[in-house]
Motif scaffolding. Structure first.
Motif, PDB file in Angstrom:
ATOM      1  N   MET A  94      71.759  50.445   2.146  1.00  0.00           N
ATOM      2  CA  MET A  94      73.197  50.651   1.222  1.00  0.00           C
ATOM      3  C   MET A  94      74.376  50.729   1.995  1.00  0.00           C
ATOM      4  O   MET A  94      75.361  50.093   1.663  1.00  0.00           O
ATOM      5  CB  MET A  94      72.809  52.190   0.588  1.00  0.00           C
ATOM      6  N   TRP A  95      74.281  51.453   3.238  1.00  0.00           N
ATOM      7  CA  TRP A  95      75.366  51.351   4.185  1.00  0.00           C
ATOM      8  C   TRP A  95      75.731  50.087   4.593  1.00  0.00           C
ATOM      9  O   TRP A  95      77.060  49.640   4.810  1.00  0.00           O
ATOM     10  CB  TRP A  95      75.128  52.230   5.225  1.00  0.00           C
ATOM     11  N   GLU A  97      75.164  47.213   2.868  1.00  0.00           N
ATOM     12  CA  GLU A  97      75.861  46.661   1.957  1.00  0.00           C
ATOM     13  C   GLU A  97      77.177  46.828   1.603  1.00  0.00           C
ATOM     14  O   GLU A  97      78.028  46.076   1.633  1.00  0.00           O
ATOM     15  CB  GLU A  97      75.024  46.644   0.863  1.00  0.00           C
ATOM     16  N   ARG A  98      77.627  48.539   1.849  1.00  0.00           N
ATOM     17  CA  ARG A  98      78.794  48.861   1.509  1.00  0.00           C
ATOM     18  C   ARG A  98      79.802  48.215   2.510  1.00  0.00           C
ATOM     19  O   ARG A  98      80.900  47.967   2.430  1.00  0.00           O
ATOM     20  CB  ARG A  98      78.914  50.233   1.449  1.00  0.00           C
ATOM     21  N   LYS A  99      79.383  48.186   3.866  1.00  0.00           N
ATOM     22  CA  LYS A  99      80.382  47.848   5.041  1.00  0.00           C
ATOM     23  C   LYS A  99      80.405  46.306   5.029  1.00  0.00           C
ATOM     24  O   LYS A  99      81.810  45.767   5.045  1.00  0.00           O
ATOM     25  CB  LYS A  99      79.613  48.053   6.238  1.00  0.00           C
ATOM     26  N   ARG A 100      79.481  45.388   4.293  1.00  0.00           N
ATOM     27  CA  ARG A 100      79.639  44.042   4.069  1.00  0.00           C
ATOM     28  C   ARG A 100      80.746  43.672   2.825  1.00  0.00           C
ATOM     29  O   ARG A 100      81.726  43.075   3.052  1.00  0.00           O
ATOM     30  CB  ARG A 100      78.382  43.305   3.817  1.00  0.00           C
ATOM     31  N   GLN A 101      80.570  44.600   1.964  1.00  0.00           N
ATOM     32  CA  GLN A 101      81.604  44.506   0.705  1.00  0.00           C
ATOM     33  C   GLN A 101      82.750  44.869   1.046  1.00  0.00           C
ATOM     34  O   GLN A 101      83.883  43.991   0.856  1.00  0.00           O
ATOM     35  CB  GLN A 101      80.984  45.302  -0.484  1.00  0.00           C
ATOM     36  N   THR A 102      83.100  45.934   1.952  1.00  0.00           N
ATOM     37  CA  THR A 102      84.446  46.271   2.336  1.00  0.00           C
ATOM     38  C   THR A 102      84.854  45.219   3.195  1.00  0.00           C
ATOM     39  O   THR A 102      86.078  44.922   3.153  1.00  0.00           O
ATOM     40  CB  THR A 102      84.111  47.323   3.199  1.00  0.00           C
TER      41      THR A 102
END
Length: 109
Positions: A94-95, A97-102
């Motif tokens: 999850m972290w 994926e969040r970093k990739r989206q950011t």
């Protein structure tokens, strides 16, 4: 794959020893097959958490209750290690994926 076969094969062997020597080859074989399956699908973090939980649970049981309770502590530690490993893996994914989206939203960084 090899880590999965070793970890799950060991678990199967221990189950076979506890249930009777006649079931040892079947339990070990099923454990190895499941371990290879988990290894093929990339469950390295999961298997490592089971291994660490097994060692810590067995050590704690040996320290607190004596050598006759090692197998119970190792089993409980493996179950807890597997559960915590799945949760940790989900959090790490999850972290990431969040970093990739950011990073996609803000290409300057």
């Amino acid at each position: 794959m090899a880590l999965g076969a070793i970890v799950m094969g060991t678990v199967g062997t221990m189950i076979g020893l506890l249930t009777g020597h006649g079931t040892l080859p079947v339990a070990a074989g099923v454990g190895i097959a499941l371990g290879v399956g988990v290894g093929i699908f990339g469950g390295r973090r999961f298997l490592t958490s089971i291994l660490v939980g097994t060692l810590l649970g067995g050590s704690l049981a040996w320290t607190l209750a004596g050598p006759e309770r090692i197998s119970i502590g190792a089993g409980a530690g493996a179950a807890m290690g597997g559960f915590l490993g799945v949760q940790l893996s989900m959090l790490l994914d999850m972290w990431a994926e969040r970093k990739r989206q950011t990073a996609q939203k803000d290409p300057q960084h």
